[in-house]
Design a protein around this motif. Structure first.
Motif, PDB file in Angstrom:
ATOM      1  N   LEU A 117       0.810  -1.216   0.000  1.00  0.00           N
ATOM      2  CA  LEU A 117       0.000   0.000   0.000  1.00  0.00           C
ATOM      3  C   LEU A 117       0.845   1.268   0.000  1.00  0.00           C
ATOM      4  N   GLY A 118       0.256   2.345  -0.503  1.00  0.00           N
ATOM      5  CA  GLY A 118       0.863   3.665  -0.415  1.00  0.00           C
ATOM      6  C   GLY A 118       1.595   4.141  -1.649  1.00  0.00           C
ATOM      7  N   TRP A 119       1.785   3.277  -2.632  1.00  0.00           N
ATOM      8  CA  TRP A 119       2.531   3.668  -3.830  1.00  0.00           C
ATOM      9  C   TRP A 119       1.650   4.477  -4.761  1.00  0.00           C
ATOM     10  N   GLU A 120       2.231   5.530  -5.349  1.00  0.00           N
ATOM     11  CA  GLU A 120       1.557   6.373  -6.339  1.00  0.00           C
ATOM     12  C   GLU A 120       2.355   6.331  -7.638  1.00  0.00           C
ATOM     13  N   HIS A 121       1.648   6.146  -8.738  1.00  0.00           N
ATOM     14  CA  HIS A 121       2.277   6.220 -10.060  1.00  0.00           C
ATOM     15  C   HIS A 121       2.440   7.704 -10.377  1.00  0.00           C
ATOM     16  N   TYR A 122       3.682   8.187 -10.428  1.00  0.00           N
ATOM     17  CA  TYR A 122       3.905   9.626 -10.593  1.00  0.00           C
ATOM     18  C   TYR A 122       4.560  10.012 -11.914  1.00  0.00           C
ATOM     19  N   GLU A 123       5.075   9.036 -12.659  1.00  0.00           N
ATOM     20  CA  GLU A 123       5.733   9.392 -13.915  1.00  0.00           C
ATOM     21  C   GLU A 123       5.915   8.143 -14.774  1.00  0.00           C
ATOM     22  N   VAL A 124       6.051   8.382 -16.085  1.00  0.00           N
ATOM     23  CA  VAL A 124       6.396   7.338 -17.045  1.00  0.00           C
ATOM     24  C   VAL A 124       7.738   7.745 -17.643  1.00  0.00           C
ATOM     25  N   HIS A 125       8.646   6.794 -17.737  1.00  0.00           N
ATOM     26  CA  HIS A 125       9.965   7.070 -18.309  1.00  0.00           C
ATOM     27  C   HIS A 125       9.789   7.183 -19.817  1.00  0.00           C
ATOM     28  N   GLU A 126       9.690   8.419 -20.331  1.00  0.00           N
ATOM     29  CA  GLU A 126       9.314   8.633 -21.732  1.00  0.00           C
ATOM     30  C   GLU A 126      10.211   7.932 -22.744  1.00  0.00           C
ATOM     31  N   PRO A 127      11.542   7.877 -22.560  1.00  0.00           N
ATOM     32  CA  PRO A 127      12.327   7.134 -23.555  1.00  0.00           C
ATOM     33  C   PRO A 127      11.983   5.640 -23.596  1.00  0.00           C
ATOM     34  N   GLU A 128      11.477   5.122 -22.490  1.00  0.00           N
ATOM     35  CA  GLU A 128      11.074   3.715 -22.410  1.00  0.00           C
ATOM     36  C   GLU A 128       9.685   3.668 -21.773  1.00  0.00           C
ATOM     37  N   PRO A 129       8.622   3.851 -22.582  1.00  0.00           N
ATOM     38  CA  PRO A 129       7.277   4.024 -22.023  1.00  0.00           C
ATOM     39  C   PRO A 129       6.703   2.808 -21.311  1.00  0.00           C
ATOM     40  N   HIS A 130       7.404   1.695 -21.328  1.00  0.00           N
ATOM     41  CA  HIS A 130       6.945   0.517 -20.591  1.00  0.00           C
ATOM     42  C   HIS A 130       7.454   0.535 -19.139  1.00  0.00           C
ATOM     43  N   ILE A 131       8.189   1.583 -18.761  1.00  0.00           N
ATOM     44  CA  ILE A 131       8.708   1.698 -17.389  1.00  0.00           C
ATOM     45  C   ILE A 131       7.900   2.756 -16.645  1.00  0.00           C
ATOM     46  N   LEU A 132       7.221   2.319 -15.591  1.00  0.00           N
ATOM     47  CA  LEU A 132       6.382   3.186 -14.782  1.00  0.00           C
ATOM     48  C   LEU A 132       7.114   3.492 -13.479  1.00  0.00           C
ATOM     49  N   LEU A 133       7.088   4.758 -13.066  1.00  0.00           N
ATOM     50  CA  LEU A 133       7.790   5.184 -11.868  1.00  0.00           C
ATOM     51  C   LEU A 133       6.792   5.408 -10.732  1.00  0.00           C
ATOM     52  N   PHE A 134       7.107   4.865  -9.570  1.00  0.00           N
ATOM     53  CA  PHE A 134       6.238   4.943  -8.397  1.00  0.00           C
ATOM     54  C   PHE A 134       7.007   5.548  -7.233  1.00  0.00           C
ATOM     55  N   LYS A 135       6.262   6.205  -6.334  1.00  0.00           N
ATOM     56  CA  LYS A 135       6.873   6.718  -5.113  1.00  0.00           C
ATOM     57  C   LYS A 135       5.847   6.690  -3.988  1.00  0.00           C
ATOM     58  N   ARG A 136       6.375   6.754  -2.766  1.00  0.00           N
ATOM     59  CA  ARG A 136       5.525   6.929  -1.593  1.00  0.00           C
ATOM     60  C   ARG A 136       6.366   7.593  -0.512  1.00  0.00           C
ATOM     61  N   PRO A 137       5.701   8.314   0.408  1.00  0.00           N
ATOM     62  CA  PRO A 137       6.468   8.978   1.468  1.00  0.00           C
ATOM     63  C   PRO A 137       7.300   7.969   2.252  1.00  0.00           C
ATOM     64  N   ILE A 138       8.484   8.367   2.619  1.00  0.00           N
ATOM     65  CA  ILE A 138       9.381   7.477   3.343  1.00  0.00           C
ATOM     66  C   ILE A 138       8.797   7.048   4.677  1.00  0.00           C
ATOM     67  N   SER A 139       7.939   7.891   5.240  1.00  0.00           N
ATOM     68  CA  SER A 139       7.325   7.602   6.544  1.00  0.00           C
ATOM     69  C   SER A 139       5.943   6.963   6.403  1.00  0.00           C
ATOM     70  N   TYR A 140       5.608   6.437   5.221  1.00  0.00           N
ATOM     71  CA  TYR A 140       4.255   5.907   4.979  1.00  0.00           C
ATOM     72  C   TYR A 140       3.922   4.792   5.962  1.00  0.00           C
ATOM     73  N   GLN A 141       2.755   4.919   6.572  1.00  0.00           N
ATOM     74  CA  GLN A 141       2.190   3.883   7.435  1.00  0.00           C
ATOM     75  C   GLN A 141       0.832   3.486   6.875  1.00  0.00           C
ATOM     76  N   PRO A 142       0.603   2.201   6.605  1.00  0.00           N
ATOM     77  CA  PRO A 142      -0.705   1.801   6.078  1.00  0.00           C
ATOM     78  C   PRO A 142      -1.798   2.060   7.111  1.00  0.00           C
ATOM     79  N   PRO A 143      -3.018   2.319   6.640  1.00  0.00           N
ATOM     80  CA  PRO A 143      -4.127   2.535   7.575  1.00  0.00           C
ATOM     81  C   PRO A 143      -4.334   1.297   8.441  1.00  0.00           C
ATOM     82  N   GLN A 144      -4.701   1.544   9.662  1.00  0.00           N
ATOM     83  CA  GLN A 144      -4.941   0.438  10.608  1.00  0.00           C
ATOM     84  C   GLN A 144      -6.307  -0.164  10.428  1.00  0.00           C
TER      85      GLN A 144
END
Length: 114
Positions: free
Chosen positions: A87-114
């Motif tokens: 949980l917590g990952w967001e799709h934030y960018e596509v690597h345009e030179p290689e459009p099959h590569i999707l970039l994800f990020k989440r806050p380093i302090s992410y805690q899933p909901p209880q």
């Protein structure tokens, strides 16, 4: 911490896959590659590499014709395509030179909901 996702690059609302669309993607699921995680002071990141042939069977309204890549996908959309992550990952960018590569990020302090 704000994720700074460009919402104009997403569908207005998550677009669900039909059963037929999902079945066409099933053959590619075992070939999706997940990078190791890497981080900076604020976020952890990973990239997901889709098989190139998979891009051809992803519905057209998941694509951004102005960039020649996929749109930024909602969590419901990328999970429906067969991408599995914790949980917590967001799709934030596509690597345009290689459009099959999707970039994800989440806050380093992410805690899933209880």
């Amino acid at each position: 911490m704000p994720m700074d996702i460009d919402m104009s690059r997403r569908n207005k609302v998550p677009r669900q896959l039909t059963d037929a669309e999902r079945s066409r993607l099933d053959e590619f699921i075992d070939s999706i590659h997940y990078s190791a995680r890497y981080s900076d002071n604020d976020f952890e990141y990973r990239h997901v590499q889709l098989p190139k042939a998979m891009l051809k069977v992803i519905p057209k309204d998941y694509h951004d014709p102005s960039k020649g890549t996929l749109k930024l996908l909602w969590e419901d959309e990328w999970r429906a395509m067969g991408i599995t992550q914790s949980l917590g990952w967001e799709h934030y960018e596509v690597h345009e030179p290689e459009p099959h590569i999707l970039l994800f990020k989440r806050p380093i302090s992410y805690q899933p909901p209880q």
